[in-house]
Design a protein around this motif. Structure first.
Motif, mmCIF file in Angstrom:
data_model
loop_
_atom_site.group_PDB
_atom_site.id
_atom_site.type_symbol
_atom_site.label_atom_id
_atom_site.label_comp_id
_atom_site.label_asym_id
_atom_site.label_seq_id
_atom_site.Cartn_x
_atom_site.Cartn_y
_atom_site.Cartn_z
ATOM 1 N N SER A 16 6.880 5.855 -1.493
ATOM 2 C CA SER A 16 7.324 4.876 -0.497
ATOM 3 C C SER A 16 6.188 3.935 -0.150
ATOM 4 C CB SER A 16 7.827 5.583 0.774
ATOM 5 O OG SER A 16 6.774 6.252 1.430
ATOM 6 N N VAL A 17 6.571 2.732 0.205
ATOM 7 C CA VAL A 17 5.657 1.686 0.648
ATOM 8 C C VAL A 17 6.196 1.148 1.967
ATOM 9 C CG1 VAL A 17 4.746 -0.609 0.142
ATOM 10 C CG2 VAL A 17 4.985 1.062 -1.703
ATOM 11 N N GLU A 18 5.303 0.921 2.923
ATOM 12 C CA GLU A 18 5.701 0.368 4.211
ATOM 13 C C GLU A 18 4.920 -0.917 4.469
ATOM 14 O OE1 GLU A 18 4.871 3.416 7.013
ATOM 15 O OE2 GLU A 18 6.185 4.894 6.036
ATOM 16 N N THR A 19 5.589 -1.898 5.048
ATOM 17 C CA THR A 19 4.931 -3.163 5.346
ATOM 18 C C THR A 19 4.598 -3.244 6.838
ATOM 19 O OG1 THR A 19 6.826 -4.538 6.004
ATOM 20 C CG2 THR A 19 6.506 -4.157 3.635
ATOM 21 N N ASN A 79 7.464 -3.403 9.356
ATOM 22 C CA ASN A 79 8.350 -2.244 9.478
ATOM 23 C C ASN A 79 9.470 -2.247 8.450
ATOM 24 O OD1 ASN A 79 6.974 -1.093 11.747
ATOM 25 N ND2 ASN A 79 7.945 -2.646 13.037
ATOM 26 N N ALA A 134 2.437 4.571 0.946
ATOM 27 C CA ALA A 134 2.495 5.365 2.171
ATOM 28 C C ALA A 134 2.647 6.850 1.851
ATOM 29 C CB ALA A 134 3.665 4.902 3.047
ATOM 30 N N TYR A 135 3.431 7.167 0.819
ATOM 31 C CA TYR A 135 3.677 8.566 0.457
ATOM 32 C C TYR A 135 4.043 8.624 -1.020
ATOM 33 C CZ TYR A 135 6.165 12.948 -0.264
ATOM 34 O OH TYR A 135 6.568 14.147 -0.773
ATOM 35 N N THR A 170 10.612 -0.955 4.528
ATOM 36 C CA THR A 170 10.322 0.210 3.702
ATOM 37 C C THR A 170 10.869 0.021 2.289
ATOM 38 O OG1 THR A 170 10.518 1.647 5.635
ATOM 39 C CG2 THR A 170 10.576 2.709 3.494
ATOM 40 N N GLU A 206 0.859 -1.180 0.000
ATOM 41 C CA GLU A 206 0.000 0.000 0.000
ATOM 42 C C GLU A 206 0.893 1.227 0.000
ATOM 43 O OE1 GLU A 206 -2.782 0.020 3.147
ATOM 44 O OE2 GLU A 206 -3.748 -1.858 2.552
#
Length: 324
Positions: A212-215, A218, A192-193, A220, A190
């Motif tokens: 950026s994508v974060e899981t 934690n 993130a920014y 990136t 998803e």
């Protein structure tokens, strides 16, 4: 196996080179301009050439199709090849919108033909062991960063050829890194920014992008790039618990904590995709990067595009024409 190649630019060259000596026959070359199509066909020994894709696809002798045409033509051409029942390998990107991406994948699923995407980073030999170690828990990935920086204020491609089409930093170059990152992390992702720059007054397209994508673990994924950079940078950095891996794609070099080593050039990795596609058709299986497997990356790109649309208004741009 009789191959129909659609496109005679750099990717048409690379795919054709990859097929030399591989028990594949250069059957038909499809191009936009007659003179250029004829020259390319003669240079590689294609038995025939045409500027009519429908004519080429109607030929029962054609066993498989490789589409290496400009990005915004990909969904239209892929849908035609799939409808003709031809196993198809499509150059990156799958499409320039999520809707078109999903439509092409759905058509391939319904028709039941092998349909693969050309994402050579997934077949980079150095990435496989990193992914396996991460997924097994032996060496988890903490962060992935991809960078693509070039100077492209005029419409000239990597070979110096002045192209008839305009590139797209988000849907083309970021598609490479977003798909690689999600694949390495085994995460659908998803956004993130994201930042996608305003229209450049000279080119008429956004020239800078960051996302950026974060899981939930934690981890990136960060991708950044610009078409305004005077320095060419094309690399990826993977940081794990035990090691770091920076692959400099332009210099064919992998740098770890143990020092640098030479790796195969990007063209060789693309050849692995081409050759796997031919093998997949022969074996009646899906190629190494099935069309449906890249949809998570397309959803992330779509989310970034939606944020830009909310600011600037949804609109057709050079290289990304939207349907009404």
């Amino acid at each position: 196996m009789n191959i129909c190649m659609v496109g005679y630019g750099m990717m048409g060259v690379w795919h054709s080179d990859a097929l030399i000596g591989r028990d594949a026959r250069f059957h038909t070359l499809v191009g936009r301009r007659p003179e250029a199509a004829r020259e390319f066909a003669e240079r590689y020994g294609y038995a025939r050439w045409t500027v009519d894709l429908d004519e080429a696809l109607a030929d029962p002798e054609v066993d498989a199709v490789i589409i290496a045409s400009p990005s915004e033509t990909h969904p239209e051409f892929a849908l035609k090849a799939i409808a003709a029942g031809k196993p198809t390998l499509l150059e990156i990107p799958l499409a320039m919108t999520l809707e078109e991406s999903e439509a092409v994948v759905a058509a391939a699923d319904a028709r039941g033909v092998p349909f693969g995407l050309c994402h050579p980073m997934r077949l980079q030999p150095e990435y496989g062991p990193i992914r396996e170690a991460a997924l097994s828990g032996a060496d988890p990935i903490r962060q992935i960063a991809g960078r693509f920086y070039i100077h492209r204020l005029s419409n000239v491609g990597a070979t110096g050829y002045h192209r008839s089409w305009t590139d797209n930093i988000l849907w083309h170059h970021f598609a490479h890194f977003v798909d690689l990152g999600l694949w390495l992390l085994d995460f659908e992702g998803e956004l993130a920014y994201s930042f996608l720059g305003p229209l450049h007054p000279q080119t008429g397209i956004p020239m800078e992008c960051i996302l950026s994508v974060e899981t939930p673990r934690n981890q990136t994924l960060l991708v950044s790039g610009s078409y305004c950079s005077r320095e060419r940078i094309y690399d990826s950095l993977i940081v794990t618990d035990r090691q770091s891996y920076r692959l400099d794609i332009l210099r064919n070099r992998l740098v770890t904590g143990d020092g640098p080593v030479e790796v195969a050039p990007e063209k060789d990795n693309l050849a692995l995709v081409t050759q796997d596609f031919v093998a997949a058709v022969r074996e009646g299986r899906q190629p190494a990067v099935p069309g449906r497997s890249v949809l998570p990356a397309m959803r992330v790109l779509h989310a970034a595009q939606m944020r830009w649309d909310a600011i600037h208004g949804r609109q057709s741009l050079p290289g990304r024409r939207l349907s009404d």
